[in-house]
Design an enzyme around this catalytic site. Structure first.
Site, mmCIF file in Angstrom:
data_model
loop_
_atom_site.group_PDB
_atom_site.id
_atom_site.type_symbol
_atom_site.label_atom_id
_atom_site.label_comp_id
_atom_site.label_asym_id
_atom_site.label_seq_id
_atom_site.Cartn_x
_atom_site.Cartn_y
_atom_site.Cartn_z
ATOM 1 N N ILE A 162 20.099 -113.411 -65.004
ATOM 2 C CA ILE A 162 21.153 -112.894 -63.978
ATOM 3 C C ILE A 162 20.542 -114.749 -63.291
ATOM 4 O O ILE A 162 21.654 -115.636 -62.932
ATOM 5 C CB ILE A 162 21.546 -112.295 -62.775
ATOM 6 C CG1 ILE A 162 23.418 -112.424 -62.361
ATOM 7 C CG2 ILE A 162 20.433 -112.017 -61.975
ATOM 8 C CD1 ILE A 162 23.973 -112.913 -63.338
ATOM 9 N N LYS A 211 22.752 -107.244 -56.341
ATOM 10 C CA LYS A 211 22.492 -106.354 -55.751
ATOM 11 C C LYS A 211 21.954 -105.443 -56.937
ATOM 12 O O LYS A 211 21.628 -106.382 -57.461
ATOM 13 C CB LYS A 211 24.068 -106.120 -55.864
ATOM 14 C CG LYS A 211 25.304 -106.904 -57.457
ATOM 15 C CD LYS A 211 24.485 -106.644 -58.478
ATOM 16 C CE LYS A 211 24.540 -104.605 -59.327
ATOM 17 N NZ LYS A 211 24.710 -104.691 -60.956
ATOM 18 N N SER A 216 8.189 -116.092 -61.351
ATOM 19 C CA SER A 216 8.316 -115.403 -62.390
ATOM 20 C C SER A 216 6.818 -115.157 -62.967
ATOM 21 O O SER A 216 6.061 -115.910 -63.451
ATOM 22 C CB SER A 216 9.119 -115.319 -63.588
ATOM 23 O OG SER A 216 10.979 -115.034 -63.155
ATOM 24 N N ASP A 244 24.600 -98.933 -62.661
ATOM 25 C CA ASP A 244 23.880 -100.537 -62.471
ATOM 26 C C ASP A 244 25.187 -101.725 -62.119
ATOM 27 O O ASP A 244 25.198 -102.370 -61.464
ATOM 28 C CB ASP A 244 23.015 -101.253 -63.464
ATOM 29 C CG ASP A 244 22.630 -102.712 -63.302
ATOM 30 O OD1 ASP A 244 21.891 -103.364 -61.767
ATOM 31 O OD2 ASP A 244 23.698 -103.500 -63.935
#
Ligand code: NAP
Length: 308
Positions: free
Chosen positions: A14, A91, A36, A169
């Site tokens: 995302i 989210k 990351s 999800d």
């Protein structure tokens, strides 16, 4: 005004698909770094392997967008807030409701902005749907969110683990829209969660809610849909049928159909900038609370093992 220097923590699907273009397309922000553990990052942008390294050795940042899986979100968020950084939470905002409450209290204490982002609320049809429904009597609602997990979440082990939410999800996106557009609160009456016998999270769910005016709300979630995908919300009212399709992008009213552009993530970043500039937070946990209630009250059934 100087741009808000922002780092993305969790440069996965995302972040690459949506956050990077939305940040680069908004003059209020400059992309200062990415983080990351196993990724090389983006050309020309400083990349660090951990939030610790970013805060210790990286460029200065004013804000962080946390785009990791939800299970690791709290510790990273608390650490960032502890350094006085404004925080955007992808989210769902956390793996539990209580941890989100703790983050909200911490952000208030530190005096920074915390934004629990619900991207589907920024889909083009959602604001006009909310305005239209505000004047109507709701008779019933049907939510159908059926997609192919192999297409949308290939190899994402975390999504099947506790806290990953499984089919909720994507399902929580539908709930983020419905909690926003319906004029009355609603709550769970009954639910069945279907779990593959080799996974800890549901692959399908059937839920019955009711609003405080007595209107039934049915939700059908399934991750086994191949071919055309369904992200539809149909609301029957005293003035005819409203339908939001394509995840909220297209609005059908009795008077006609409106097709919107893809404005979800640009809208989220405009909102985040406004929150920071205005010294405010926006943390709505209603969608997560309904999902938590489904896990609390739903009955479980087992189905065939799922293999990616
Ligand atoms: P993803 O592709 O699995 O990416 C997750 C990223 O988080 C990876 O880059 C991973 O890094 C990183 N990460 C994991 N632990 C970390 C840590 N401790 N510190 C820093 N980075 C860490 O997942 P995704 O699909 O992007 O989803 C992420 C979140 O966005 C989820 O909450 C999801 O619900 C939400 N979301 C996803 C979509 C979608 O279409 N995929 C849409 C809207 C919202 P490594 O790979 O380097 O280990």
């Amino acid at each position: 005004m100087d741009p808000i220097r922002i780092a993305i923590v969790g440069i996965g699907k995302i972040a690459r698909d949506q956050h990077v273009p939305a940040i680069r397309g908004n003059n209020a922000f400059s992309l200062a770094a990415t983080v990351s553990p196993h990724d090389a990052g983006l050309d020309g942008v400083p990349h660090l392997a951990s939030l610790d390294s970013l805060l210790r050795d990286g460029p200065a940042v004013d804000a962080i967008a946390l785009c990791t899986p939800p299970q690791v979100r709290y510790d990273l968020a608390a650490q960032a807030l502890g350094r006085g950084v404004h925080l955007f939470l992808e989210k769902p905002p956390g793996a539990t409701l209580a941890e989100v409450g703790a983050l909200q209290a911490q952000a208030d204490k530190v005096g920074v902005s915390l934004f629990a982002a619900w991207h589907s609320r920024f889909a083009a049809g959602v604001a006009p749907a909310r305005a239209w429904l505000a004047e109507r009597r709701i008779e019933s609602v049907s939510i159908v969110w059926r997609e192919d997990v192999r297409v949308w979440h290939p190899g994402q082990a975390w999504i099947w683990q506790p806290g990953g939410l499984g089919v909720f999800d994507p399902g929580i996106n539908a709930l983020s829209i419905v909690t926003h557009i319906l004029p009355r609160p609603f709550f769970l009456r009954d639910a069945t969660l279907t779990l593959p016998d080799n996974r800890a999270a549901p692959i399908a769910a059937d839920l019955h809610f009711r609003d405080t005016g007595g209107a039934p709300i049915h939700m059908d979630l399934d991750w086994r849909q191949t071919g055309p995908q369904s992200w539809d919300i149909v609301v029957e009212t005293d003035a005819g049928t409203l339908k939001l399709s394509q995840g909220g992008a297209v609005l059908h009213l009795p008077s006609g159909t409106e097709h919107g552009e893809d404005v979800e993530y640009p809208g989220l970043y405009s909102r985040f900038a406004a929150l920071i500039r205005g010294g405010r937070s926006d943390v709505d946990t209603d969608p997560l609370r309904l999902v938590a209630d489904a896990f609390l009250r739903g009955r479980r059934e087992t189905t065939d093992a799922f293999h990616d």
